[in-house]
Design a protein around this motif. Structure first.
Motif, short mmCIF file in Angstrom:
data_model
loop_
_atom_site.label_atom_id
_atom_site.label_comp_id
_atom_site.label_asym_id
_atom_site.label_seq_id
_atom_site.Cartn_x
_atom_site.Cartn_y
_atom_site.Cartn_z
N ILE A 164 -90.46 0.35 10.00
CA ILE A 164 -89.35 -0.30 10.50
C ILE A 164 -90.47 -0.02 12.44
N ALA A 211 -93.12 -2.77 12.58
CA ALA A 211 -92.54 -4.42 13.32
C ALA A 211 -92.22 -4.44 14.36
N THR A 250 -92.45 -10.98 9.53
CA THR A 250 -92.50 -10.47 7.86
C THR A 250 -92.73 -9.03 7.45
N VAL A 251 -92.04 -8.12 6.82
CA VAL A 251 -92.42 -7.03 6.60
C VAL A 251 -92.45 -7.17 5.02
N CYS A 255 -92.09 -4.04 2.44
CA CYS A 255 -92.17 -2.47 2.47
C CYS A 255 -91.15 -2.39 0.98
N ASN A 304 -85.50 0.58 2.01
CA ASN A 304 -85.75 -0.01 3.12
C ASN A 304 -84.83 -1.02 4.05
N VAL A 305 -84.91 -1.54 3.47
CA VAL A 305 -83.95 -3.51 3.24
C VAL A 305 -83.16 -3.96 4.55
N LEU A 339 -83.52 -1.76 7.86
CA LEU A 339 -84.88 -2.29 8.57
C LEU A 339 -84.22 -3.54 9.80
N HIS A 340 -82.87 -4.09 8.49
CA HIS A 340 -82.45 -5.11 9.18
C HIS A 340 -80.75 -4.80 10.36
N ALA A 374 -86.73 -9.48 11.67
CA ALA A 374 -87.99 -9.95 10.82
C ALA A 374 -87.19 -10.12 9.32
N VAL A 377 -87.55 -10.03 5.72
CA VAL A 377 -88.62 -8.53 4.73
C VAL A 377 -88.92 -9.77 2.81
N ASP A 395 -89.64 -7.56 -0.80
CA ASP A 395 -90.59 -6.13 -1.68
C ASP A 395 -91.82 -6.56 -1.91
#
Length: 286
Positions: A42, A45, A57-58, A60, A64-65, A68-69, A75, A77, A79
């Motif tokens: 995070i 990014a 784009t991440v 991960c 963590n989604v 992150l959002h 960003a 995301v 998997d």
């Protein structure tokens, strides 16, 4: 060994052309953030987004989604266990940053091998943290691309075979030549080695001795390299200098500097650089 100074910022950071769109400023994929270390990806990014990369784009662990959002809605995301999606995405970006929070377990190694197998010569590949440890431990072949390694001194010991006490500029330059690519050895005064020369970062302080500082640097390098693609070496040098220059300014009024503070200060700092003349001292707080 040359000393980096503010001139590197002006050489790289220019006003944005008005006739542009998000694709103009590069596409970055950041790979990391396993079930334990989501914060690292995070922070990386966040740095890439705030540095001005057009699309970030991440890849991960799905755990963590939400975080992150919540922190970074800009960003996208995926998997990182989805090999087909990861393979497809690597082919679509200009720059890959792999390692922040990736971990060193079997699943982490599988993700790293998938990414390494798909990169192309024209891409920039920033190899950080856990990815360096896995690369050294498993003696993996290097991926295609313009490679940038960002180890701290212990990670550099694993990768180069040089004990910390033996990491002289001459030995480091020789080890870099064997690896190829660019190497940033992170320490109090970070040293950068490339085929075109070597540089010492004369700024930075103990206020930066905080978890996540290296993840933020890796993300900044990714963002700069994607956005300022003409000279990857220059872009990486500028990101490295900006990282500590912002931290030093924050440290004038703070005992410690948090990594996300550097990211949040980046847009104003870069604006000052883009507008500054050759004799103007850069600072985002004055």
């Amino acid at each position: 060994m040359q000393e980096l100074d503010e001139k590197i910022l002006r050489q790289v950071i220019k006003p944005r052309p008005q006739e542009s769109f998000k694709g103009t400023f590069g596409k970055v994929l950041l790979v990391g953030g396993n079930h334990q270390y989501g914060g690292a990806i995070i922070m990386a990014a966040t740095a890439a987004v705030y540095a001005g990369a057009g699309l970030v784009t991440v890849a991960c662990d799905p755990l963590n989604v939400t975080a992150l959002h919540t922190q970074l809605p800009e960003a996208m995301v995926i998997d990182f266990h989805d090999q087909a999606a990861l393979t497809k995405l690597v082919a679509q970006v200009d720059t890959v940053v792999i390692g922040p929070g990736l971990g060193t377990e079997a699943a982490s190694l599988a993700v790293l091998q998938t990414v390494f197998a798909q990169t192309k010569a024209a891409q920039t590949v920033v190899i950080d943290g856990s990815a360096i440890t896995l690369l050294a431990a498993h003696r993996l072949p290097l991926p295609a691309g313009q490679l940038i390694f960002t180890p701290h001194q212990m990670e550099w010991q694993r990768l180069s075979g040089l004990a910390i006490a033996d990491q002289t500029s001459t030995a480091n330059q020789a080890a870099q030549a064997k690896l190829g690519g660019m190497v940033l050895v992170k320490k109090h005064h970070t040293e950068i080695y490339a085929s075109t020369g070597s540089w010492r970062l004369p700024i930075g302080s103990a206020a930066q001795a905080v978890g996540g500082m290296g993840d933020t640097l890796a993300g900044m390098i990714g963002g700069f390299c994607a956005q300022f693609r003409t000279d990857v070496t220059q872009a990486a040098l500028a990101a490295t200098y900006a990282h500590s220059a912002i931290a030093d300014q924050l440290a004038e009024n703070q005992y410690v500097v948090l990594p996300h503070q550097i990211s949040h200060a980046l847009p104003a700092f870069m604006k000052k650089v883009a507008q500054s003349g050759p004799d103007h001292q850069i600072g985002f707080m004055n």
